[in-house]
Design a protein around this motif. Structure first.
Motif, PDB file in Angstrom:
ATOM      1  N   LEU A  78       0.760  -1.326   0.067  1.00  0.00           N
ATOM      2  CA  LEU A  78      -0.099   0.010  -0.016  1.00  0.00           C
ATOM      3  C   LEU A  78       0.755   1.267  -0.100  1.00  0.00           C
ATOM      4  CD1 LEU A  78      -3.290   1.025   1.289  1.00  0.00           C
ATOM      5  CD2 LEU A  78      -1.584   2.013   2.615  1.00  0.00           C
ATOM      6  N   TYR A  95      -1.960   8.932   6.126  1.00  0.00           N
ATOM      7  CA  TYR A  95      -2.928   8.001   5.600  1.00  0.00           C
ATOM      8  C   TYR A  95      -2.975   6.795   6.541  1.00  0.00           C
ATOM      9  CZ  TYR A  95      -5.565   4.476   3.121  1.00  0.00           C
ATOM     10  OH  TYR A  95      -6.227   3.540   2.636  1.00  0.00           O
ATOM     11  N   VAL A  97      -1.649   6.767   9.537  1.00  0.00           N
ATOM     12  CA  VAL A  97      -1.728   6.858  10.892  1.00  0.00           C
ATOM     13  C   VAL A  97      -3.485   7.144  10.976  1.00  0.00           C
ATOM     14  CG1 VAL A  97      -1.868   8.952  12.519  1.00  0.00           C
ATOM     15  CG2 VAL A  97       0.503   7.901  11.417  1.00  0.00           C
ATOM     16  N   SER A  98      -4.004   7.686   9.914  1.00  0.00           N
ATOM     17  CA  SER A  98      -5.499   8.067   9.983  1.00  0.00           C
ATOM     18  C   SER A  98      -6.212   6.847  10.108  1.00  0.00           C
ATOM     19  CB  SER A  98      -5.956   8.552   8.669  1.00  0.00           C
ATOM     20  OG  SER A  98      -6.020   7.734   7.532  1.00  0.00           O
ATOM     21  N   ARG A  99      -5.652   5.516   9.649  1.00  0.00           N
ATOM     22  CA  ARG A  99      -6.330   4.299   9.872  1.00  0.00           C
ATOM     23  C   ARG A  99      -5.979   3.649  11.374  1.00  0.00           C
ATOM     24  NH1 ARG A  99      -8.247   6.414   5.996  1.00  0.00           N
ATOM     25  NH2 ARG A  99      -8.849   5.423   4.173  1.00  0.00           N
ATOM     26  N   TYR A 100      -4.857   3.854  11.673  1.00  0.00           N
ATOM     27  CA  TYR A 100      -4.188   2.934  12.887  1.00  0.00           C
ATOM     28  C   TYR A 100      -3.797   4.043  13.967  1.00  0.00           C
ATOM     29  CZ  TYR A 100      -4.057  -1.351   9.951  1.00  0.00           C
ATOM     30  OH  TYR A 100      -4.445  -2.458   9.227  1.00  0.00           O
ATOM     31  N   GLY A 101      -3.817   4.958  13.767  1.00  0.00           N
ATOM     32  CA  GLY A 101      -3.637   5.908  15.029  1.00  0.00           C
ATOM     33  C   GLY A 101      -1.821   6.004  15.251  1.00  0.00           C
TER      34      GLY A 101
ATOM     35  N   ALA B  35      -8.440   4.230  15.605  1.00  0.00           N
ATOM     36  CA  ALA B  35      -8.159   5.528  15.412  1.00  0.00           C
ATOM     37  C   ALA B  35      -9.407   6.117  14.858  1.00  0.00           C
ATOM     38  CB  ALA B  35      -7.008   5.882  14.429  1.00  0.00           C
ATOM     39  N   LEU B  36     -10.295   5.216  14.316  1.00  0.00           N
ATOM     40  CA  LEU B  36     -11.460   5.686  13.466  1.00  0.00           C
ATOM     41  C   LEU B  36     -12.683   5.764  14.019  1.00  0.00           C
ATOM     42  CD1 LEU B  36     -10.475   3.195  10.757  1.00  0.00           C
ATOM     43  CD2 LEU B  36     -10.836   5.630  10.311  1.00  0.00           C
TER      44      LEU B  36
END
Lengths: 148, 180
Positions: A78, A95, A97-101, B35-36
């Motif tokens: 990815l 990107y 980080v937006s999914r997994y923090g 995080a979501l």
């Protein structure tokens, strides 16, 4: 006379053994499979650098660059897809980080919630130093008093 | 007076640290905070599994409270929760959507669903973790609770058992349904 290795020779032997052991360790570069590698070497270098910063969320103490886990592999792919599409390094990382923090970042960002991580060790060393200094000062004073 | 007890200070500090670490060890390191939570479901579009006409994409989730369940035929814990998901479907409790994650081949997922039953309204095939990464999944099974506006409101890690459902998950569904 017993045949004992001289200290210098002992150190050489020890170093050789350690070097041998280091050679036996896993080669971290091996997780990336040949078919994953991008044709453009500049892209590939960026992908490798980014992958080293991202934690494998399955194995947790490896980066996705090191990990053989399937999810790590899919994340590497990815990362490469996004680089080829023209994302900047920061955009790729943002990107993921937006999914997994923030947890996926092996170097956590300095911010409110992570301040303790960054400041904590320095603070503890400072406290220890202050305690040592005050202890030795007092001990010195007492020795002085006793000597008088 | 206070100086006399100063020697106890390190002991107290160590004890406090020990208690802190002990509680830390009770936590499951695999159960990451998502995080979501309170974010919209990310854009994704998955192909249909073999023998099925339709895949599964983001817009399928809009307009109702629904569950998105990540599963795979290789996943043992998914077998454990599977009968309960079948029950949810039979009783029409809440629609459950499936992401069939990283099957070893095209047949494995459909065969598994044929054998044990298909509890899902739609299933998306996810051989390259596209859907799994969109949801920030770290393992299977994981189940996401999505509200009417398509916003992820809760994540459950591990199998859904009757106990967890009745204690924790069903109240969440009811709360989301009560929202306008």
């Amino acid at each position: 006379m017993a045949d004992r290795p001289a200290p210098a020779r002992r150190i050489v032997v020890l170093l050789a053994v350690l070097a041998g052991l280091a050679g036996l360790g896993p080669d971290p570069a091996h997780a990336v499979l040949p078919e994953e590698v991008l044709a453009n070497p500049a892209h590939e270098a960026r992908a490798r650098a980014i992958s080293k910063e991202l934690r494998c969320v399955v194995c947790q103490n490896q980066s996705i660059d090191d990990s053989d886990a399937e999810l790590a592999r899919d994340l590497r792919v990815l990362v490469r897809q996004r680089i080829v599409k023209g994302d900047s390094d920061d955009e790729v990382i943002a990107y993921v980080v937006s999914r997994y923090g923030d947890f996926v970042l092996l170097r956590p960002p300095v911010k409110g919630a992570t301040l303790v991580l960054w400041i904590g060790p320095i603070a503890i060393v400072l406290i220890g130093l202050l305690a040592l200094i005050s202890y030795f000062r007092r001990a010195g004073r007492e020795a002085e008093n006793a000597g008088r | 007076m206070s100086r006399r007890f100063l020697f106890l200070l390190p002991l107290v500090l160590i004890a406090a640290l020990g208690i802190g670490f002990w509680f830390g060890l009770q936590r499951d390191p695999q159960a990451l905070p998502s995080a979501l939570i309170n974010k919209p479901v990310p854009e994704f579009s998955l192909a249909a599994i073999e023998g099925s006409a339709r895949g599964f994409r983001r817009d399928d989730l809009l307009g109702k409270v629904s569950l998105v369940n990540i599963f795979g035929s290789w996943c043992l814990a998914c077998r454990i929760e599977h009968p309960f998901l079948m029950e949810l479907k039979a009783n029409g409790v809440v629609p459950v959507y499936g992401i069939d994650w990283r099957e070893p081949d095209r047949q494995a997922g459909p065969e598994w669903l044929d054998k044990f039953g298909n509890p899902y309204r739609l299933v998306g095939d996810d051989p390259r973790s596209e859907g799994a990464i969109a949801f920030g999944v770290t393992g299977a099974p994981e189940t996401f609770f999505v509200d009417r506006k398509g916003i992820i409101r809760y994540k459950h890690t591990g199998p859904i058992t009757r106990d967890v459902w009745e204690r924790k998950l069903w109240p969440i569904v009811q709360r989301l349904r009560a929202e306008s």
